[in-house]
Motif scaffolding. Structure first.
Motif, PDB file in Angstrom:
ATOM      1  N   VAL A  27      66.298 -20.310  17.778  1.00 58.74           N
ATOM      2  CA  VAL A  27      67.248 -21.228  18.727  1.00 58.74           C
ATOM      3  C   VAL A  27      66.469 -22.146  19.555  1.00 58.74           C
ATOM      4  N   LYS A  28      66.588 -23.696  19.395  1.00 51.08           N
ATOM      5  CA  LYS A  28      65.922 -24.294  20.038  1.00 51.08           C
ATOM      6  C   LYS A  28      66.449 -25.680  20.064  1.00 51.08           C
ATOM      7  N   GLY A  29      67.035 -26.263  21.024  1.00 46.36           N
ATOM      8  CA  GLY A  29      68.009 -27.398  20.908  1.00 46.36           C
ATOM      9  C   GLY A  29      68.905 -27.281  19.562  1.00 46.36           C
ATOM     10  N   GLY A  30      69.513 -26.183  19.367  1.00 49.04           N
ATOM     11  CA  GLY A  30      70.414 -25.911  17.965  1.00 49.04           C
ATOM     12  C   GLY A  30      69.821 -24.817  17.409  1.00 49.04           C
ATOM     13  N   TYR A  31      70.049 -24.544  16.143  1.00 46.10           N
ATOM     14  CA  TYR A  31      69.834 -23.536  15.265  1.00 46.10           C
ATOM     15  C   TYR A  31      69.121 -23.974  14.138  1.00 46.10           C
TER      16      TYR A  31
END
Ligand code: CU
Length: 123
Positions: free
Chosen positions: A45-49
């Motif tokens: 999970v980092k700026g989205g998936y």
């Protein structure tokens, strides 16, 4: 000189906007490996998936292991409305979420504000 700089920044911004709206965004997807009647997929999970689409095998107990690397509070919860799951994702900690794979179908997940989305496909 300053004018040229401003012009260059403007061009870069226009380019970025075009890329954002019209560029082809690859959707990262993953299929779970099944072993010993279990399957799991790690989701970053980092700026989205990443991956954003996860394919699971029907009838095999499944876990999605979410690890939030993003500091933003936007992504600090993950919601699977179809399964009644709403879990906190502590930063840099793996959070395992069990997914019911008894029925084939597509199930969306989202961040707590419904801004970022992912999808589980059970088949
Ligand atoms: Cu959000």
């Amino acid at each position: 000189m300053a004018r040229i700089l401003v012009l260059l920044i403007c061009l870069a911004m226009i380019g970025f906007i075009f890329w954002w709206f019209f560029g082809k965004h690859e959707v990262a997807s993953a299929t779970a490996d099944v072993a010993d009647n279990k399957q799991s997929v790690d989701v970053e999970v980092k700026g989205g998936y990443s991956p954003e689409v996860v394919t699971l095998k029907k009838g095999v107990p499944a876990t999605l292991n979410f690890t939030r690397k993003d500091a933003s509070s936007c992504l600090d919860r993950v919601v699977f409305s179809d399964f009644g799951i709403n879990k906190e994702l502590p930063q840099n900690e793996q959070q395992s979420i069990e997914i019911d794979t008894s029925k084939a179908g597509e199930y969306q997940w989202a961040c707590g504000m419904d801004m970022f989305h992912g999808k589980v496909i059970v088949k």
